[in-house]
Design a protein around this motif. Structure first.
Motif, PDB file in Angstrom:
ATOM      1  N   GLU A  73      -9.043   1.562  -2.791  1.00  0.00           N
ATOM      2  CA  GLU A  73      -9.226   3.064  -2.426  1.00  0.00           C
ATOM      3  C   GLU A  73      -8.019   3.822  -3.568  1.00  0.00           C
ATOM      4  O   GLU A  73      -8.147   4.559  -3.878  1.00  0.00           O
ATOM      5  N   GLN A  74      -6.807   2.228  -3.136  1.00  0.00           N
ATOM      6  CA  GLN A  74      -5.965   2.929  -3.958  1.00  0.00           C
ATOM      7  C   GLN A  74      -5.704   2.510  -5.610  1.00  0.00           C
ATOM      8  O   GLN A  74      -5.433   3.796  -6.325  1.00  0.00           O
ATOM      9  N   VAL A  75      -6.893   1.632  -5.954  1.00  0.00           N
ATOM     10  CA  VAL A  75      -7.262   1.604  -7.558  1.00  0.00           C
ATOM     11  C   VAL A  75      -7.922   1.949  -8.240  1.00  0.00           C
ATOM     12  O   VAL A  75      -7.910   3.407  -8.699  1.00  0.00           O
ATOM     13  N   ASN A  76      -9.087   2.570  -6.730  1.00  0.00           N
ATOM     14  CA  ASN A  76      -9.880   4.096  -7.492  1.00  0.00           C
ATOM     15  C   ASN A  76      -9.514   5.540  -7.865  1.00  0.00           C
ATOM     16  O   ASN A  76      -9.880   5.823  -8.295  1.00  0.00           O
ATOM     17  N   GLN A  77      -8.546   5.973  -6.682  1.00  0.00           N
ATOM     18  CA  GLN A  77      -7.825   6.706  -6.312  1.00  0.00           C
ATOM     19  C   GLN A  77      -6.857   7.059  -8.082  1.00  0.00           C
ATOM     20  O   GLN A  77      -6.493   7.675  -8.662  1.00  0.00           O
ATOM     21  N   ALA A  78      -6.403   5.420  -8.716  1.00  0.00           N
ATOM     22  CA  ALA A  78      -5.726   5.466  -9.557  1.00  0.00           C
ATOM     23  C   ALA A  78      -6.295   5.700 -11.052  1.00  0.00           C
ATOM     24  O   ALA A  78      -5.981   6.548 -11.662  1.00  0.00           O
ATOM     25  N   ILE A  79      -7.351   4.997 -10.591  1.00  0.00           N
ATOM     26  CA  ILE A  79      -8.172   5.454 -12.009  1.00  0.00           C
ATOM     27  C   ILE A  79      -8.949   6.844 -11.949  1.00  0.00           C
ATOM     28  O   ILE A  79      -8.971   7.466 -13.292  1.00  0.00           O
ATOM     29  N   ALA A  80      -8.854   7.489 -10.954  1.00  0.00           N
ATOM     30  CA  ALA A  80      -9.820   8.676 -11.760  1.00  0.00           C
ATOM     31  C   ALA A  80      -8.559   9.663 -11.590  1.00  0.00           C
ATOM     32  O   ALA A  80      -8.968  10.552 -12.604  1.00  0.00           O
ATOM     33  N   THR A  81      -7.376   9.102 -11.339  1.00  0.00           N
ATOM     34  CA  THR A  81      -6.667   9.839 -11.804  1.00  0.00           C
ATOM     35  C   THR A  81      -6.051   9.849 -13.144  1.00  0.00           C
ATOM     36  O   THR A  81      -5.425  10.845 -13.990  1.00  0.00           O
ATOM     37  N   LEU A 141      -8.287   9.062 -15.449  1.00  0.00           N
ATOM     38  CA  LEU A 141      -9.168  10.206 -16.070  1.00  0.00           C
ATOM     39  C   LEU A 141      -8.391  11.103 -16.060  1.00  0.00           C
ATOM     40  O   LEU A 141      -8.741  12.311 -17.526  1.00  0.00           O
ATOM     41  N   GLU A 142      -8.476  11.936 -15.119  1.00  0.00           N
ATOM     42  CA  GLU A 142      -8.077  13.805 -14.883  1.00  0.00           C
ATOM     43  C   GLU A 142      -6.282  14.037 -15.659  1.00  0.00           C
ATOM     44  O   GLU A 142      -6.735  14.976 -16.645  1.00  0.00           O
ATOM     45  N   GLN A 143      -5.731  12.904 -15.905  1.00  0.00           N
ATOM     46  CA  GLN A 143      -4.617  12.948 -16.492  1.00  0.00           C
ATOM     47  C   GLN A 143      -5.166  12.915 -18.412  1.00  0.00           C
ATOM     48  O   GLN A 143      -3.834  13.340 -19.191  1.00  0.00           O
ATOM     49  N   GLY A 144      -6.007  12.550 -18.634  1.00  0.00           N
ATOM     50  CA  GLY A 144      -6.685  11.680 -19.820  1.00  0.00           C
ATOM     51  C   GLY A 144      -5.869  10.756 -20.524  1.00  0.00           C
ATOM     52  O   GLY A 144      -5.475  10.328 -22.160  1.00  0.00           O
ATOM     53  N   GLN A 145      -4.683   9.919 -20.003  1.00  0.00           N
ATOM     54  CA  GLN A 145      -4.798   8.899 -19.643  1.00  0.00           C
ATOM     55  C   GLN A 145      -5.579   7.221 -20.293  1.00  0.00           C
ATOM     56  O   GLN A 145      -5.177   6.465 -20.854  1.00  0.00           O
ATOM     57  N   LEU A 146      -6.923   7.370 -19.444  1.00  0.00           N
ATOM     58  CA  LEU A 146      -7.883   6.842 -19.889  1.00  0.00           C
ATOM     59  C   LEU A 146      -9.088   7.620 -20.614  1.00  0.00           C
ATOM     60  O   LEU A 146      -9.084   9.110 -19.797  1.00  0.00           O
ATOM     61  N   THR A 147      -9.855   7.004 -20.823  1.00  0.00           N
ATOM     62  CA  THR A 147     -10.975   7.971 -21.679  1.00  0.00           C
ATOM     63  C   THR A 147     -12.456   7.253 -21.485  1.00  0.00           C
ATOM     64  O   THR A 147     -12.059   6.253 -21.171  1.00  0.00           O
ATOM     65  N   GLU A 148     -13.217   7.559 -20.581  1.00  0.00           N
ATOM     66  CA  GLU A 148     -14.743   7.102 -20.103  1.00  0.00           C
ATOM     67  C   GLU A 148     -15.568   6.723 -21.572  1.00  0.00           C
ATOM     68  O   GLU A 148     -15.107   8.178 -22.100  1.00  0.00           O
ATOM     69  N   HIS A 149     -16.190   6.411 -21.954  1.00  0.00           N
ATOM     70  CA  HIS A 149     -17.308   5.429 -22.795  1.00  0.00           C
ATOM     71  C   HIS A 149     -18.337   5.431 -22.194  1.00  0.00           C
ATOM     72  O   HIS A 149     -19.288   4.072 -21.228  1.00  0.00           O
ATOM     73  N   SER A 176       0.578  -0.780  -0.001  1.00  0.00           N
ATOM     74  CA  SER A 176      -0.095   0.040  -0.104  1.00  0.00           C
ATOM     75  C   SER A 176       0.792   1.190   0.028  1.00  0.00           C
ATOM     76  O   SER A 176       0.497   1.927  -0.001  1.00  0.00           O
ATOM     77  N   GLN A 177       2.022   1.113   0.241  1.00  0.00           N
ATOM     78  CA  GLN A 177       3.078   2.262   0.122  1.00  0.00           C
ATOM     79  C   GLN A 177       3.975   2.654  -1.386  1.00  0.00           C
ATOM     80  O   GLN A 177       4.906   3.454  -1.061  1.00  0.00           O
ATOM     81  N   GLU A 178       3.182   1.885  -2.357  1.00  0.00           N
ATOM     82  CA  GLU A 178       3.472   1.954  -3.549  1.00  0.00           C
ATOM     83  C   GLU A 178       3.367   3.389  -4.468  1.00  0.00           C
ATOM     84  O   GLU A 178       1.780   4.311  -3.817  1.00  0.00           O
ATOM     85  N   PRO A 179       3.862   3.810  -4.758  1.00  0.00           N
ATOM     86  CA  PRO A 179       3.569   5.816  -4.788  1.00  0.00           C
ATOM     87  C   PRO A 179       2.601   5.604  -6.013  1.00  0.00           C
ATOM     88  O   PRO A 179       2.227   4.407  -7.068  1.00  0.00           O
ATOM     89  N   HIS A 180       1.451   6.177  -5.767  1.00  0.00           N
ATOM     90  CA  HIS A 180       0.351   6.744  -6.785  1.00  0.00           C
ATOM     91  C   HIS A 180       0.915   6.845  -8.450  1.00  0.00           C
ATOM     92  O   HIS A 180       0.410   5.939  -9.440  1.00  0.00           O
ATOM     93  N   GLU A 181       1.911   6.612  -8.605  1.00  0.00           N
ATOM     94  CA  GLU A 181       2.157   6.950 -10.456  1.00  0.00           C
ATOM     95  C   GLU A 181       1.833   5.442 -10.752  1.00  0.00           C
ATOM     96  O   GLU A 181       1.697   5.005 -12.079  1.00  0.00           O
ATOM     97  N   LYS A 182       2.960   4.686  -9.851  1.00  0.00           N
ATOM     98  CA  LYS A 182       3.119   3.186 -10.013  1.00  0.00           C
ATOM     99  C   LYS A 182       1.684   2.501 -10.533  1.00  0.00           C
ATOM    100  O   LYS A 182       1.407   1.710 -11.445  1.00  0.00           O
TER     101      LYS A 182
END
Length: 83
Positions: A48-56, A58-66, A3-9
């Motif tokens: 929660e870590q996965v949820n935050q990564a999905i949200a980020t 999306l915000e950064q444009g790495q994923l697109t929601e359909h 759970s200590q893994e950096p958010h970017e990873k």
């Protein structure tokens, strides 16, 4: 990974998971629930870590929601297919 893994990873892992599950003859999109099942099974990663990564992602444009397909796709894949 802990759970200590950096958010970017975790963001990278989410994007790779989406990419791996939406390429080839598979479905065009993957929904958040399936991303969580893949990454959180057996408590490998905190939900929660996965949820935050999905949200980020999306915000950064790495994923697109359909919305019409109720899922996510890697943004790069989406943009390359539209040309």
């Amino acid at each position: 990974m802990t759970s200590q893994e950096p958010h970017e990873k975790m963001i990278e892992r989410v994007v790779r998971t989406v990419e791996a599950n939406t390429k080839g003859s598979g479905p065009d999109t993957i929904d958040a629930a399936h991303i969580r099942v893949i990454l959180c099974a057996n408590s490998a990663y905190p939900v929660e870590q996965v949820n935050q990564a999905i949200a980020t992602a999306l915000e950064q444009g790495q994923l697109t929601e359909h919305e019409e397909k109720d899922g996510y796709i890697v943004a790069q894949k989406h943009s390359s297919e539209s040309f």
